[in-house]
Design an enzyme around this catalytic site. Structure first.
Site, PDB file in Angstrom:
ATOM      1  N   ARG A  80     -12.159   5.968   9.480  1.00 43.10           N
ATOM      2  CA  ARG A  80     -11.710   4.574   9.404  1.00 43.10           C
ATOM      3  C   ARG A  80     -12.705   3.716   8.633  1.00 43.10           C
ATOM      4  NH1 ARG A  80      -7.200   1.616   9.146  1.00 43.10           N
ATOM      5  NH2 ARG A  80      -7.329  -0.359  10.252  1.00 43.10           N
ATOM      6  N   HIS A 127      -8.002  -4.638  -1.693  1.00 44.00           N
ATOM      7  CA  HIS A 127      -6.698  -4.079  -1.324  1.00 44.00           C
ATOM      8  C   HIS A 127      -6.070  -4.819  -0.146  1.00 44.00           C
ATOM      9  CE1 HIS A 127      -3.561  -1.103  -1.218  1.00 44.00           C
ATOM     10  NE2 HIS A 127      -3.859  -0.743   0.019  1.00 44.00           N
ATOM     11  N   ASP A 128      -6.890  -5.301   0.767  1.00 44.35           N
ATOM     12  CA  ASP A 128      -6.370  -5.986   1.954  1.00 44.35           C
ATOM     13  C   ASP A 128      -5.733  -7.333   1.641  1.00 44.35           C
ATOM     14  OD1 ASP A 128      -6.653  -4.231   3.999  1.00 44.35           O
ATOM     15  OD2 ASP A 128      -8.529  -5.053   4.776  1.00 44.35           O
ATOM     16  N   ASP A 175      -8.390  -5.397  -6.340  1.00 47.44           N
ATOM     17  CA  ASP A 175      -7.950  -4.194  -5.636  1.00 47.44           C
ATOM     18  C   ASP A 175      -8.287  -2.971  -6.478  1.00 47.44           C
ATOM     19  OD1 ASP A 175      -6.675  -2.181  -4.257  1.00 47.44           O
ATOM     20  OD2 ASP A 175      -4.681  -3.103  -4.297  1.00 47.44           O
ATOM     21  N   SER A 225       0.835  -1.189   0.000  1.00 53.06           N
ATOM     22  CA  SER A 225       0.000   0.000   0.000  1.00 53.06           C
ATOM     23  C   SER A 225       0.879   1.250   0.000  1.00 53.06           C
ATOM     24  CB  SER A 225      -0.964  -0.041   1.191  1.00 53.06           C
ATOM     25  OG  SER A 225      -1.941   0.967   1.093  1.00 53.06           O
TER      26      SER A 225
END
Length: 402
Positions: free
Chosen positions: A216, A351-352, A318, A147
């Protein structure tokens, strides 16, 4: 596994913006034994810490952020601490031991707050270089990160090309696109419009928890894919005992409190217990401002002095940093005559994936650290005789599932 952890003072530090602070302290953890040519720097993502791998003395740091890449870093793992001396440092502007907005300004005796200088990824990189000097590490075998940590990796190749042999930017790109800029802007506004933010001067309490929680939650949606969210949550209602974290409109009692809402509320509640709102503002600004080509005519020009090898890794679902963005980065590296492999993982996680799919990330990364772009799990699509460009190599989950 040998572990050292602590904080190193770098003395007065001047940031790219031209402002200085009297003392920059950098928190770090190091694993394994340094033999002179086996150092690997791991760069953490946006809200990560130096605590990249678990160890016996981790009780204090585990409350800040868990060992965020414990499936990748450690004895016998992809970044094998039996072979490599692994260093991870918390970046300036964060709140996990390195000096940031929540730290005490020695000139006033109060937290810096928004008097802390704006930070850049270049500042992170220079602070890491100074830390490694203090630790007696002149050069690195590799720099690895995911990232925004992958942007940190790229900046190493740009700023210190003679100090690193191999780079591995994972789930990263040369810059953030406009859609992600928009989401980050909304997240920052969630914080700065919280009345408790108080212009950044909230350290006497109360904290702007609602604003940080919303920021968040926006981030979590960015990190997941549509497919993974549908599979994990669907439209299911949360359990009978689930409690809302935010005030609800009067009609809410008629409609279900959905599982996806409950998940986001839970993640937000945990996050505000461990992270600083001003740090979130500073670090997202650093990420959004990053442009690999800054100061150069192009990305390839920025990378021209780097003569090592590169592994670019991306994930099909992603949308934060897409496969296309990663391939553009890989092409820039190739244009700079850098031996490059682009390794694409077919994944629904979004993305994770670089954090939650060690079975897909580990094998190519391990082979790259050992054998460079010729590693068997990295890519096998190069035609050396015709000197064709190295193409990216799709990898399916089933290949490395455990």
């Amino acid at each position: 596994m040998e572990v050292e952890r602590g904080t190193v003072s770098l003395g007065e530090f001047e940031f790219e913006c031209g402002e200085s602070i009297p003392e920059l302290e950098v928190a770090y953890e190091a694993y394994g034994e340094f033999t002179g040519d086996n150092a690997v720097l791991v760069c953490h993502a946006l809200t990560g810490s130096a605590h990249v791998a678990s160890h016996r003395d981790a009780t204090e740091t585990s409350g800040q952020a868990r060992a965020w890449w414990d499936d990748i870093v450690g004895p016998g793992k992809a970044i094998d601490t039996n072979e490599y001396y692994v260093v991870c440092a918390n970046v300036p502007g964060s709140c996990y031991g390195t000096t940031g907005p929540a730290s005490e300004n020695p000139e006033t005796g109060e937290p810096y707050g928004t008097d802390f200088p704006p930070v850049t990824i270049g500042d992170w990189t220079d602070a890491q270089r100074e830390l490694l000097d203090e630790l007696g590490i002149p050069a690195l075998h590799a720099v690895v990160g995911g990232s925004v940590g992958g942007m940190n990796v790229l900046e190493w190749a740009k700023r210190h090309p003679d100090h690193v042999d191999r780079i591995a930017p994972i789930a990263a790109a040369a810059r953030v696109d406009s859609q992600c800029l928009a989401f980050d802007a909304i997240a920052r506004r969630a914080i700065t419009t919280d009345p408790d933010w108080n212009g950044g001067d909230y350290y006497a309490g109360p904290d702007p928890d609602d604003g940080l929680a919303l920021a968040r939650q926006i981030g979590h949606v960015m990190y997941l894919s549509k497919a993974s969210m549908e599979k994990k949550f669907g439209r299911r209602a949360a359990g009978r005992d689930a409690m809302r974290s935010f005030p609800a409109d009067p009609a809410a009692s008629f409609f279900p409190y959905r599982d996806v809402e409950s998940y986001l509320d839970y993640q937000a509640e945990r996050f505000v217990e461990r992270f600083d709102a001003n740090s979130y503002l500073y670090l997202t600004r650093a990420m959004d401002n990053y442009d690999l080509a800054s100061g150069f005519e192009s990305d390839s020009d920025a990378l021209a002095a780097f003569d090592g090898e590169a592994l670019v890794m991306s994930f099909t679902a992603d949308w934060h940093f897409t496969v296309d963005q990663a391939e553009t980065l890989a092409e820039s590296l190739r244009d700079a005559d850098v031996e490059t492999a682009h390794h694409v993982v077919e994944s629904d996680h979004g993305h994770d994936a670089f954090l939650v799919e060690p079975g897909n990330v580990g094998p190519p990364l391990s082979d790259f650290l050992a054998d460079g772009v010729d590693g068997t799990a990295v890519s096998d699509t190069v035609d050396d005789e015709t000197e064709e460009s190295r193409e990216f190599a799709p990898v399916h989950n089933s290949l490395f599932s455990t």
